[in-house]
Design an enzyme around this catalytic site. Sequence first.
Site, PDB file in Angstrom:
ATOM      1  N   HIS A 199      -7.238 -33.408  50.828  1.00  0.00           N
ATOM      2  CA  HIS A 199      -7.928 -32.486  51.728  1.00  0.00           C
ATOM      3  C   HIS A 199      -9.408 -32.330  51.387  1.00  0.00           C
ATOM      4  CE1 HIS A 199      -6.957 -29.460  48.530  1.00  0.00           C
ATOM      5  NE2 HIS A 199      -8.076 -28.907  48.938  1.00  0.00           N
ATOM      6  N   ASP A 250      -1.124 -34.855  48.460  1.00  0.00           N
ATOM      7  CA  ASP A 250      -2.513 -34.397  48.530  1.00  0.00           C
ATOM      8  C   ASP A 250      -3.335 -35.049  47.414  1.00  0.00           C
ATOM      9  OD1 ASP A 250      -4.773 -33.031  49.272  1.00  0.00           O
ATOM     10  OD2 ASP A 250      -4.135 -31.108  48.406  1.00  0.00           O
ATOM     11  N   SER A 349     -10.521 -27.339  44.134  1.00  0.00           N
ATOM     12  CA  SER A 349      -9.704 -28.390  44.735  1.00  0.00           C
ATOM     13  C   SER A 349     -10.170 -29.777  44.312  1.00  0.00           C
ATOM     14  CB  SER A 349      -9.782 -28.304  46.268  1.00  0.00           C
ATOM     15  OG  SER A 349      -8.883 -27.365  46.778  1.00  0.00           O
TER      16      SER A 349
END
Length: 401
Positions: A199, A250, A349
């Site tokens: 992402h 992910d 992230s």
Amino acid sequence: MSSRINTRPWRCTSASASTLTVSLLLAIGLFAIGAVHADLEVGDVCVVQRTSEPGICRPVSECQQVIDDIRNRRGNPTKCGFVDRVQIVCCPSDQAKTTTVSSTESPLKEHQRIREKCAEYGQAVFKKEYVNSLTADEPKLQTLDKCGHTAVELIVDGELAKAREFPHMALIGYGTGEELMYLCGGSLVSERFVLTAGHCLTSILYGPATVVRLGELSLSSTTDEAFPEDFDVTERIPYPEYKQTAHYNDIALIKLNRKVIFSPYIRPICLPVQSDIPQKRAIASGWGAIGFGMEQSSALLKVTLELFPFEGCKESFEPSRKLRTGLNGTTQMCAGSRNTTKDTCQGDSGGPLQVYNDANVYCTYTIIGVTSFGQNCGLAGVPAVYTTVFPYISWIENLIF
């Protein structure tokens, strides 16, 4: 549940990094060398000094007996020399024939390549510098150890990272020029690739990732001990089964526009070679928010987190729109704190969940997870979710090496 992507970005201009050439000592973390055969090449006949057995000079990666001896501390191998930066050892003749990795032995070959690269990355901490001496009129060229961390257990609680402590850390930027925004983290895993979250390849507000910064420490300082360098993104590669509408798979790779010159300030993290994680804790690092809804940290932070058993963790993440079947015990893992607010947060992230290689190779970490998503940051007893790296090793290695 929210991804750990940052919505309050930092902006910063680039700086140039110093470069140097380093030599590789030994694969498998070998520091002490036994008897030496001078000027022998691969394939030459030799004698194993410890046992007086006949042997053949082979790369250390192709001699399982030497590897086993190193791991079990059964004495130092007999060295034949080096080929480029690869250590050549005297391998017992029967072992030399049976342990050579063929093109059909892909699992061993892949894992051995990772071990060799990991050892190479560890040696990038050694830097040649001229040092003044009390006994000499002119400075002498010496090899200095620039390792930014030690093999002792790191116990931190959102502390500032030190210079050279996490030389694999990457900042991922979006946009161009003065509008460049740093929203995600990542880990340098080879001379051309950064590992991050799927992402993190694209920002809803700012578009695709365009720049990767390596060697940074504090975004708000130009006087800290850091040599940041910016690289353009030439390719964004999500794992083939990753979908933006789900939290599964992910994980992604970013290809840089040129090769990285390794140094004590910029060098890759090691990749895992086994699924088992013997440690009960791991270290997360990043420039994310220091608390839920708070501003992003301008300085690189580190925090030690507990690894949560999967059965207990999945209860915190019930099936949802982006997690249709709940957590996946094979490709997702959990880390956090049971009694404190230690956690990763927005802006972290894509960054690494890592363990220290105190028993394998010098001055390196191994990445075991990629920061993926979580609930509100800093909730005691509620971990965040990380993409487990090992299930994706074959895909990663086929692309980066």
